[in-house]
Design an enzyme around this catalytic site. Structure first.
Site, PDB file in Angstrom:
ATOM      1  N   TYR A  73      40.361  24.505  61.945  1.00 47.32           N
ATOM      2  CA  TYR A  73      40.312  25.932  61.582  1.00 47.32           C
ATOM      3  C   TYR A  73      39.051  26.596  62.129  1.00 47.32           C
ATOM      4  CZ  TYR A  73      44.320  25.715  58.388  1.00 47.32           C
ATOM      5  OH  TYR A  73      45.580  25.603  57.856  1.00 47.32           O
ATOM      6  N   GLU A  94      42.725  42.145  14.312  1.00 52.12           N
ATOM      7  CA  GLU A  94      44.146  41.853  14.168  1.00 52.12           C
ATOM      8  C   GLU A  94      44.998  42.973  14.757  1.00 52.12           C
ATOM      9  OE1 GLU A  94      46.538  40.111  14.278  1.00 52.12           O
ATOM     10  OE2 GLU A  94      46.883  39.207  12.312  1.00 52.12           O
ATOM     11  N   THR A 111      45.892  30.685  55.559  1.00 49.40           N
ATOM     12  CA  THR A 111      44.508  30.818  56.039  1.00 49.40           C
ATOM     13  C   THR A 111      44.287  32.129  56.789  1.00 49.40           C
ATOM     14  OG1 THR A 111      45.200  29.465  57.915  1.00 49.40           O
ATOM     15  CG2 THR A 111      44.009  28.374  56.126  1.00 49.40           C
ATOM     16  N   ASN A 128      34.196  21.725  46.419  1.00 47.02           N
ATOM     17  CA  ASN A 128      35.510  22.207  46.837  1.00 47.02           C
ATOM     18  C   ASN A 128      36.293  21.111  47.556  1.00 47.02           C
ATOM     19  OD1 ASN A 128      37.474  24.352  47.138  1.00 47.02           O
ATOM     20  ND2 ASN A 128      36.953  24.342  49.300  1.00 47.02           N
ATOM     21  N   ARG A 130      35.076  40.677   7.863  1.00 50.01           N
ATOM     22  CA  ARG A 130      34.409  39.758   6.950  1.00 50.01           C
ATOM     23  C   ARG A 130      35.011  38.356   7.044  1.00 50.01           C
ATOM     24  NH1 ARG A 130      34.594  43.106   1.441  1.00 50.01           N
ATOM     25  NH2 ARG A 130      36.462  43.946   2.455  1.00 50.01           N
ATOM     26  N   ASP A 150      49.817  33.095  50.456  1.00 50.76           N
ATOM     27  CA  ASP A 150      48.758  32.084  50.481  1.00 50.76           C
ATOM     28  C   ASP A 150      48.757  31.387  51.841  1.00 50.76           C
ATOM     29  OD1 ASP A 150      46.840  30.240  49.938  1.00 50.76           O
ATOM     30  OD2 ASP A 150      48.033  29.046  48.554  1.00 50.76           O
ATOM     31  N   GLY A 166      47.180  42.633   7.351  1.00 53.10           N
ATOM     32  CA  GLY A 166      46.145  43.470   7.935  1.00 53.10           C
ATOM     33  C   GLY A 166      44.929  43.795   7.093  1.00 53.10           C
ATOM     34  N   ARG A 184      54.372  26.580  62.171  1.00 55.72           N
ATOM     35  CA  ARG A 184      53.587  27.312  61.173  1.00 55.72           C
ATOM     36  C   ARG A 184      53.932  28.795  61.192  1.00 55.72           C
ATOM     37  NH1 ARG A 184      49.213  24.458  63.369  1.00 55.72           N
ATOM     38  NH2 ARG A 184      48.224  26.399  64.027  1.00 55.72           N
ATOM     39  N   CYS A 192      31.976  30.508  52.604  1.00 53.66           N
ATOM     40  CA  CYS A 192      31.068  29.619  51.881  1.00 53.66           C
ATOM     41  C   CYS A 192      30.194  28.843  52.861  1.00 53.66           C
ATOM     42  CB  CYS A 192      31.862  28.642  51.009  1.00 53.66           C
ATOM     43  SG  CYS A 192      30.820  27.614  49.959  1.00 53.66           S
ATOM     44  N   HIS A 241      40.864  32.454  12.300  1.00 54.07           N
ATOM     45  CA  HIS A 241      39.886  32.548  11.220  1.00 54.07           C
ATOM     46  C   HIS A 241      40.319  31.666  10.054  1.00 54.07           C
ATOM     47  CE1 HIS A 241      42.658  34.948   8.823  1.00 54.07           C
ATOM     48  NE2 HIS A 241      42.880  35.698   9.907  1.00 54.07           N
ATOM     49  N   ALA A 250      47.612  37.298  16.516  1.00 53.74           N
ATOM     50  CA  ALA A 250      48.176  38.021  17.652  1.00 53.74           C
ATOM     51  C   ALA A 250      47.239  37.982  18.857  1.00 53.74           C
ATOM     52  CB  ALA A 250      48.472  39.475  17.257  1.00 53.74           C
ATOM     53  N   ARG A 298      61.342  44.855  14.504  1.00 53.77           N
ATOM     54  CA  ARG A 298      60.332  43.878  14.930  1.00 53.77           C
ATOM     55  C   ARG A 298      60.999  42.601  15.430  1.00 53.77           C
ATOM     56  NH1 ARG A 298      57.439  39.829  12.100  1.00 53.77           N
ATOM     57  NH2 ARG A 298      55.331  39.466  12.919  1.00 53.77           N
TER      58      ARG A 298
END
Length: 403
Positions: free
Chosen positions: A133, A273, A66, A104, A250, A64, A205, A32, A95, A193, A340, A295
């Site tokens: 652990y 937008e 313990t 969990n 609107r 990641d 727009g 480990r 916890c 929408h 977007a 663009r």
């Protein structure tokens, strides 16, 4: 690129049992520690050797593990001190709520270690791993690293959060994010929408608020869909309640006119937008060629000229508070917005997931793909956030048989 053994020996990690994590298993402990050292080699190489186009951008690496003992954490901090410009911060989840622990545990049995095991045998093995652990566990203390240790402690999945030496933009942002995430099952429904006459004519727009006949029909369908969908979901508790969040135009008001009769509805300008600047109200076919060319060359970073003009990167920054709200919200949420904005939200929740929403072939969604995510009008995208990613389903008015 990180250097790796060209001929690695296959190791069936998913087949190991709880004995691998016992403190008295010297061979396993040595293995480990060896793996931890190898992973850190890759981690620091990645942090310190970014691609040319990322040299000035902050990088965050997640180790990641313990890290349950003060000795292990001391080793990690010593290693970090050998690298300039690196800030090490620990995140500890504590916890003692039995209901949360049981939930969990059930989620843990879905990971690669256990998903091919019988559930009872898997749970027994996992509980033995937990006890292994617990036998060596030492909670992070303020005295570690001469009192200079940085950490975030989460108690019972966010019921309480404690931070220490978490100054700076990135640590503060991580702390804010962790204070708002949870594991309550719920749904997020994204929809554009309703179709407008301006949209039908390709006008950029402008907010006329005038829906087409198909747009008015979709407004009614959307309310009907949410009502019927809730009847067929197995989401319990607060996740079975619904809040509607829409933009302030609107067009948004017309789209949610039937939804707001049944559900709490709120509006936010964050869902507006992408700003067209000087090009607002101009049809796509009438845009100057140089703007279209710029663009198309870099759609992610291209910003429309003039006051209020935005790029996709601007929209990504703009919706960050909304993302925190969606992570915090335990109720199911309907989001009604412009293309977007919804592309940015969809890209966030589906980041890294393989999907056919970009291009012809399935691929993981990355930042550069966001402007090209293929979200269709009069369609509902149902997102189900979970511990191993986000599942998605698509519904349209003609798909009533999918309920």
């Amino acid at each position: 690129k990180p250097k790796r053994n060209p001929n690695p020996k296959p190791r069936p990690w998913a087949l190991i049992d709880a004995s691998f994590f016992q403190a008295n298993n010297a061979d396993a402990q040595r293995m480990r520690e060896q793996m931890a050292s190898m992973v850190q080699d890759l981690l620091y190489e990645w942090l310190e050797c970014p691609p040319d186009d990322n040299k000035n951008k902050p990088r965050v690496a997640i180790f990641d593990a313990t890290n349950t003992t003060a000795a292990r954490r001391h080793g990690l901090m010593e290693r970090a001190e050998q690298h300039s410009g690196v800030k090490l911060m620990f995140i500890e989840s504590i916890c003692n709520d039995e209901a949360i622990l049981r939930q969990n545990y059930s989620l843990k049995l879905q990971n690669n270690d256990y998903k091919h095991m019988e559930p009872e045998k898997a749970l027994t093995d996992f509980m033995e791993r937990v006890r292994a652990y617990e036998a060596v566990y030492e909670e992070i203390s303020d005295q570690e690293n001469g009192g200079n240790i940085s950490y975030i402690k989460l108690y019972n999945v966010g019921q309480k959060v404690t931070t220490r030496h978490c100054t700076g933009f990135v640590p503060s942002s991580i702390s804010l994010f962790l204070q708002n995430i949870h594991i309550t099952p719920r749904k997020i429904w994204l929809t554009l929408h309703s179709e407008s006459i301006d949209q039908q004519n390709g006008v950029l727009g402008r907010d006329s608020g005038n829906l087409t006949d198909a747009g008015r029909m979709y407004s009614m369908y959307l309310s009907k869909f949410i009502n019927r969908r809730l009847d067929h979901l197995d989401v319990e508790g607060v996740g079975g309640d619904v809040v509607v969040i829409s933009g302030t135009s609107r067009l948004h008001a017309e789209t949610v006119s039937h939804l707001q009769i049944h559900y709490d509805t709120t509006t936010t300008p964050l869902l507006r937008e992408l700003g067209g600047g000087d090009c607002t109200g101009v049809a796509n076919c009438d845009l100057p060629p140089e703007i279209l060319e710029a663009r198309n060359r870099d759609k992610l970073h291209f910003r429309y000229p003039g006051l209020g003009g935005e790029s996709y990167m601007d929209v990504i920054q703009r919706v960050q508070p909304l993302i925190v709200e969606l992570e915090r919200q335990r109720r199911s949420v309907v989001i009604v917005g412009h293309l977007a904005v919804l592309r940015c939200l969809y890209g966030y929740f589906m980041s890294g997931s393989v999907t056919d929403m970009v291009g012809k072939d399935p691929k993981p969604i990355g930042m550069d793909d966001i402007p090209y995510i293929d979200l269709k009008a009069h369609t509902v995208y149902e997102l189900s956030p979970g511990p191993f990613g986000t599942e998605t389903r698509t519904f349209a008015p003609e798909d009533d048989d999918l309920f």
